[in-house]
Design an enzyme around this catalytic site. Structure first.
Site, mmCIF file in Angstrom:
data_model
loop_
_atom_site.group_PDB
_atom_site.id
_atom_site.type_symbol
_atom_site.label_atom_id
_atom_site.label_comp_id
_atom_site.label_asym_id
_atom_site.label_seq_id
_atom_site.Cartn_x
_atom_site.Cartn_y
_atom_site.Cartn_z
ATOM 1 N N ASP A 397 -45.301 9.699 46.761
ATOM 2 C CA ASP A 397 -44.018 10.382 46.909
ATOM 3 C C ASP A 397 -43.137 9.994 45.717
ATOM 4 O O ASP A 397 -43.459 9.050 44.989
ATOM 5 C CB ASP A 397 -43.383 9.962 48.230
ATOM 6 N N ARG A 726 -30.838 15.003 41.509
ATOM 7 C CA ARG A 726 -31.080 15.704 42.772
ATOM 8 C C ARG A 726 -29.913 16.664 43.009
ATOM 9 O O ARG A 726 -28.752 16.272 42.904
ATOM 10 C CB ARG A 726 -31.197 14.724 43.928
ATOM 11 N N ARG A 903 -41.678 20.662 45.399
ATOM 12 C CA ARG A 903 -41.260 21.520 46.508
ATOM 13 C C ARG A 903 -42.368 21.699 47.542
ATOM 14 O O ARG A 903 -42.654 22.806 48.000
ATOM 15 C CB ARG A 903 -40.792 22.879 45.991
#
Length: 1244
Positions: A397, A726, A903
């Site tokens: 991740d 972000r 995504r």
């Protein structure tokens, strides 16, 4: 779900039973039935609240444990052989003796299982007897009872800092707004506060009569149904915080509660080495079958060739002898009993012990300790430590794994205009420089302080301890200061001026700049509390359950021995909280005081001091602090209102009409409020740009202006993403009264629904979130963790391919990819984003694969590697994962140095890992820190959880847990390599050891008519494997180091030796087995030739043979050991000493232990004979020469050949002894023409 319309009078037993079968639960209060018998209780069909996690009872422990142990085929095999030995015609040993090995193994296993189950019983008993408050109708107040007494239908009162005993439907709290705050750290590890609301319209006071009314009719007085979701449910195991008390109705109890239903125990993963071990055990069984078949046929031929019946063949009671064919059939089973130790009975137990030892050394590694959070690596799985050394693919991740997940507000765009906040950026850069300078000064000062204390007659250990504590306190204060600075955003001057102009203007109330910051302050789930108050931390009884895991006990042991390793002396810190405000008092071990229960009420928190925010994610906290910087301060939050102070100092109280929570499908969150000044219904929404842009509608002033604002904002979003920030979009919508009333009716139906409630709730949210107006966007920085680029580079050099799977925008992911060196400037990045049609995806895959194949087929590129990387988004990935494109996608992906998936959803993450694992047949590792990574972690061969800012869900689902991504480097390259090589070499040695020893018995059968006779005493054979040679291989598997840690870290390429088949494969197994056959031949025939022509008895022949085999097996292990320690010397010499002590004692006291042949005084006589020593030396030298020669040939080609010189001199010396021994033997037996005759007396 609960049926809220059922009444107690109509809920008979048949209806309840039928409702349970349909998973539809009708709940009835127990108050009207208090004091009645169990048969008259309406909720008697539901499970009680007492839990039972232990398996056994004292009465049935033995049969149940035996049943569990017989699930292992090895135990069934050995027990069957022991029973077979009781049959007189096939027995090889005394029946009682044959039972000893398997009984010892099963007894130790039962002892371990019993101890673990007893600890579970103690934990259950402690939990079931915890006190709680249950309402009594007879006493007319709450009385103290035990958790095990709670039943479905009871009213339970939980006070502040107490743990919820069952799943409760919240009815009433001490808060005026009927709000209860809970902490779910016992369930998911998250320490941030979560808000729960009492069921609306049912309970507004503590009147018992209202409780009785509610219990009889779970509808409102107007017969309108009231729906209840997770927002009104207190789950078992949660802790009530910041609320004086809460009252709830028990809807689920005991094993039906959510926490118990989710507690399925640890997942069992079989390591790759274990699967290979089972295959080789099968080969050993096949080899044993062949050897027994040879023995059976040999016995048949021997009987056939006898001219007369020998005296030692005893006939039955009728005077008949069995035919040769029948005798050979019996002999087949006798040989199985005799040669059974070819299957290593103690190997599985030894493997478990070795893994426990390896985990202990991982836990106590100082380099895997994080001083900031005072935490170390956690090993939550015992079965797969060796898999750490065979990883080929890593799936990681991004947020919180590669980055810090400590969000800092960097810039924003409002109404199409960018505000870069340059002063804030310069401040953060200066902050990073200050941090590095403080670290240097801190290191120098700590060294000087240590030196001064050492000069004052302090011991080195004490000096280390004091220094460590001093460093820890300084580090905690520094970290708290830095974290506090990160929450302070330096405002942009132009934006401040614009807000001032908007505030002075007549339309300031509906100004988009004002709306933008109001949206930041309102559209979130942040909990407000006083900065001067802290939560009271109490040790939860649920933590005691963690000690049931033997790995948790091992972790506690590692902690207790921390002073020895000089690692874990720093004080505890509260590093797992996701609070935006760091509490330095908690970090320094100060016991915080209890919170005022009214802290989080509607009273503004800033009235008496500053505020701090507790957010479910760091993003929300960063946005709220940014709004506060510009004067929009969030003061209080209740279920029905939000209080915000605007720059003018006025406090606005917004009525919260509904909150549309964030979910992974919508990718956005909305809050519907009534404006306190205009009275308008305003919907504030924030979310991902691709989820917001398609919902934009009517603009502020004309289509052209709104279109330009949206285009400019999208451009700014792309720029933010390229900078690695972000991004979020902020929007607003004015909802008309008519539209609101229409929507409210649909919303109420969704809330009251029982079937399909989640789908109806989502549909109602989507219905309102249309025709949005763009306000702006935000850019938040999530800084890269320390040493992430170096770690990824080292992993890549180790032959591991790294994939990053993130939900961020492609631009953000690409920027982070370059920053962490996942992508390099010279890489050819294949961009597969925004692909809508399958035809396009097929075309890209085919063209790219053709180019890659053409590159590799070019003769000029034979020794070069094409630097290709792949970037793909979630939509394209969904197409590529279709069954007809999977193979092409994998063909391309495995040729890439790295893959970047952006995504992607949590489900797609797990699908990618599973596809690579199953299709490519490679060892995979997944690492993540959040709940969205749990599926990926569980699917991979090895799951790594990072205890970061997003709770502990990933850690609780993982096999190993670390605090920093950089720790992955040493965990894999060093400990992974060691665990794999140690365990692989130990298993190979175990097979060799058993084969070498059992073949001695097999060769002897050729000289005793294949009668199943053993030339070694049965007891000594048992002691040989259980005591004399059992401990050295275990120490070898725990402590050996083929390469130093520094070398493994400095040369990551060494990790490649474990990938693929690794150290333990088909070739190494059969080489060791051939070596065992050769050494057994030498060990048997050297004594045979030495005693040829003599009249020694059977045990006199077997004793030097047994002693030689001990020396050969132990010295063979000595050659395999790469790093000798004091422990190795003690274990090796201790094993030899134990052999002679036990054998001498046994030979001295065993007069009639094994009639008619007894080993009385055999070893004593042998040790007085020089021939005994010569046989042992010659057998050992000749047997080990091939192994020594092989090691010399391998080491001669290395720069460290000088270390082999002692082996050269030793082998030369042993060869000379061998020659002298041959001369002495010729002298001793010169002229002796007698043939060798070994007494073949047997128990027949």
């Amino acid at each position: 779900e609960c049926n809220n319309t059922c009444q107690c009078e109509g809920a008979g037993p048949p209806q309840l039973q039928k409702a349970r079968e349909k998973e539809l639960r009708s709940l009835v209060s127990n108050l009207p039935f208090e004091g009645l018998g169990k048969s008259k209780q309406p909720n008697r069909f539901f499970k009680p609240n007492a839990i039972k996690t232990n398996k056994y009872t004292p009465l049935f422990f033995i049969p149940m444990n035996l049943y569990e142990q017989f699930h292992r085929l090895a135990n069934v095999y050995f027990v069957g052989l022991a029973i077979l030995n009781f049959i007189p015609v096939v027995n090889a040993f005394q029946p009682e003796v044959a039972l000893i090995p398997i009984c010892v193994i099963m007894f130790l296993t039962a002892l371990k299982d019993g101890w673990e189950d007893f600890r579970r019983y103690q934990s259950d008993k402690k939990l079931n007897n915890m006190p709680c408050l249950i309402y009594s109708r007879a006493a007319k107040h709450y009385i103290e009872r035990r958790w095990k007494d709670v039943r479905v239908g009871d009213f339970v009162k939980v006070v502040c800092n107490e743990t919820v005993p069952a799943d409760l439907l919240l009815l009433h709290t001490s808060d005026p707004n009927n709000v209860c705050h809970i902490e779910t750290s016992n369930l998911d590890g998250e320490t941030n506060l979560k808000q729960r609301n009492a069921l609306p319209g049912l309970c507004t006071s503590l009147n018992v009569k209202r409780f009785l009314t509610f219990s009889r009719n779970r509808e409102k007085p107007d017969k309108e149904k009231t729906g209840a979701g997770i927002e009104s449910l207190l789950l078992r195991g949660c802790t009530v915080r910041n609320t004086e008390h809460a009252i709830g109705f028990v809807v689920y109890a005991g094993h039906e509660t959510k926490s118990m239903l989710n507690n399925n125990g640890p997942r069992y993963k079989r390591s790759k080495l274990e699967r290979r071990l089972n295959v080789d055990v099968f080969f050993c069984v096949l080899l044993l079958f062949i050897m027994c078949l040879i023995g059976s046929l040999g016995h048949y031929l021997w009987l056939k060739n006898l001219s007369d019946v020998p005296s030692f063949l005893v006939s039955d009671s009728k005077g008949h002898l069995d035919s040769p064919s029948l005798s050979s059939f019996y002999m087949f089973f006798t040989m199985i009993i005799l040669l059974q130790i070819l299957i290593p009975i103690s190997l599985y137990v030894s493997v478990e012990l070795v893994k426990i030892g390896q985990i202990f050394f991982i836990l106590t590694d100082v380099d895997l300790y994080d001083e900031e959070t005072d935490s170390r690596v956690q090993c939550r799985s015992l079965n797969i430590t060796e898999d750490l050394g065979q990883i080929e693919y890593i799936f990681s991740d991004k947020t919180g794994t590669l980055t810090e997940n400590k969000m800092v507000f960097r810039r924003c765009s409002i109404m199409g205009k960018d505000y870069p906040h340059k002063e804030n950026a310069n401040h953060l850069a200066l902050l990073e420089e200050t941090e590095s300078e403080e670290n240097v000064i801190f290191s120098q000062s700590s060294l000087s302080s240590q030196a001064s204390r050492f000069d004052e007659d302090s011991s080195p250990v004490d000096t280390h301890r004091h220094g460590s504590r001093h460093r820890s306190k300084m580090a905690v204060n520094l970290i708290a200061f830095l974290h506090h600075q990160e929450t302070q955003v330096i405002p942009d001057e132009k934006l401040l001026q614009q807000i001032s102009r908007s505030e002075r203007s007549s339309s300031g109330i509906s100004d988009p700049y004002m709306d933008f910051f109001l949206a930041l302050a309102i559209c979130n789930s942040v909990v407000v509390s006083m900065a001067t108050t802290q939560r009271q931390r109490v040790s939860s009884p649920l933590h005691s359950q963690k000690t049931n895991n033997p790995l948790e006990s091992l972790s506690v042991l590692a902690k207790r021995t921390g002073s020895f390793w000089k690692v874990f002396d720093s004080p505890k810190q509260n590093g797992s909280s996701t609070s935006a405000h760091k509490r330095s008092d908690d970090a320094n071990g100060v016991q915080p005081r209890a919170l005022d229960p009214m802290t989080l009420s509607a009273r503004p928190a800033a009235a008496s001091g500053d505020v701090c925010y507790e957010a479910e994610s760091p993003d929300e906290a960063a946005l709220v602090y940014a709004a506060k910087t510009y004067g929009f301060t969030l003061l209080a939050r209740t279920p029905n209102s939000v209080t915000v102070r605007v720059p003018s100092g006025e406090e606005l109280v917004f009525e919260v009409l509904d909150t549309l929570a964030f979910d992974s499908n919508r990718k956005r969150m909305s809050v519907l409020v009534r404006h306190p000044i205009t009275g308008e219904y305003v919907l504030y929404t924030k979310g991902a740009d691709y989820a917001i842009m398609e919902l934009l509608g009517t603009p502020y002033a004309g289509d052209g202006q709104q279109k330009k604002i949206a285009a400019d904002t999208q451009y700014h979003l792309d720029c933010y993403a390229k900078d690695g920030l972000r991004t979020l979009c902020i929007t607003k919508k004015i909802v008309s009264s008519r539209e609101y009333q229409s929507w409210l009716a649909d919303r109420k139906k969704a809330l009251a629904a029982i079937d399909g409630r989640e789908e109806l709730m989502m549909a109602s949210a989507v219905q309102l979130e249309t025709e949005l107006t763009m306000l702006g966007a935000t850019g938040i920085e999530d800084r890269l963790q320390e040493s992430v680029p170096d770690t990824i580079t080292a992993l890549r050099e180790a032959g591991i391919k790294v994939w990053v799977l993130t939900g961020d925008k492609p631009e953000t992911a690409l920027n982070i990819g370059y920053a962490c060196r996942l992508l390099e400037e010279g890489d050819l990045v294949i961009n597969m984003t925004s692909v809508v049609f399958q035809v396009t995806c097929v075309s890209i895959l085919d063209c790219t694969l053709e180019e890659v194949r053409r590159y590799h087929e070019d003769p000029r590129n034979v020794d070069t590697t094409q630097k290709i990387s792949l970037m793909i988004d979630g939509d394209t990935l969904a197409i590529a994962l279709s069954p007809d494109l999977q193979d092409r996608f994998l063909e391309l992906a495995k040729r890439c140095r790295s893959v970047l998936c952006c995504r992607v959803t949590p489900l797609q993450k797990s699908r990618v890992v599973k596809l690579v694992r199953d299709k490519l047949k490679v060892m995979t590792l997944a690492v993540g820190d959040g709940a969205n990574d749990v599926n990926m972690i569980q699917v991979a061969d090895v799951g790594i959880g990072i205890s970061g800012q997003e709770g502990m869900q990933a850690v609780m689902a993982s096999d190993f847990a670390i605090t920093r991504f950089k720790h992955l480097k040493k965990l894999l390259l060093v400990h992974g390599h060691w665990c794999h090589t140690r365990l692989a070499n130990m298993i190979i040695y175990f097979f060799y050891k058993n084969a070498a020893y059992v073949n001695l018995l097999f060769w002897y059968q050729f000289y005793c008519g294949f009668s199943g006779t053993a030339m070694i005493d049965y007891w000594l054979m048992i002691f040989f494997n259980l005591f004399f040679t059992s401990t050295p291989p275990i120490m070898f598997g725990i402590m050996d180091k083929d390469v130093s840690a520094e070398m493994l870290m400095g040369v990551p390429e060494l990790y490649r030796t474990g990938q693929g088949s690794g150290e333990y494969n088909f070739r190494t197994f059969w080489i060791s087995m051939l070596d065992a056959f050769y050494q057994s031949l030498v060990c048997f025939f050297v004594p045979y030739l030495a005693y040829q022509g003599s009249d020694v008895d059977i045990f006199t022949f077997g004793t030097p043979l047994n002693t030689s085999s001990l020396f050969i097996i132990l010295l063979h292990l000595g050659i395999e050991i790469k790093s000798w320690t004091v422990v190795h010397w003690i274990i090796m010499l201790g094993s030899v000493a134990l052999y002679f002590i036990v054998t001498l004692a046994y030979s001295a006291i065993c007069v009639t232990c094994n009639p008619p042949s007894n080993p009385y005084w055999i070893l004593q006589n042998q040790m007085a004979d020089p021939m005994f020593y010569l046989i042992c030396i010659i057998s050992t030298v000749v047997a080990l020469l091939p192994r020594i020669a092989r090691d010399l040939s391998e080491l001669k080609s290395t720069p460290s050949f000088k270390y082999c010189l002692p082996f050269v001199f030793l082998s030369s010396f042993l060869i000379q002894i061998h020659i002298q021994a041959l001369c002495i033997r010729q002298f001793l037996y010169k002229g002796n023409t007698k043939t060798l005759y070994i007494h073949q007396t047997t128990h027949e």
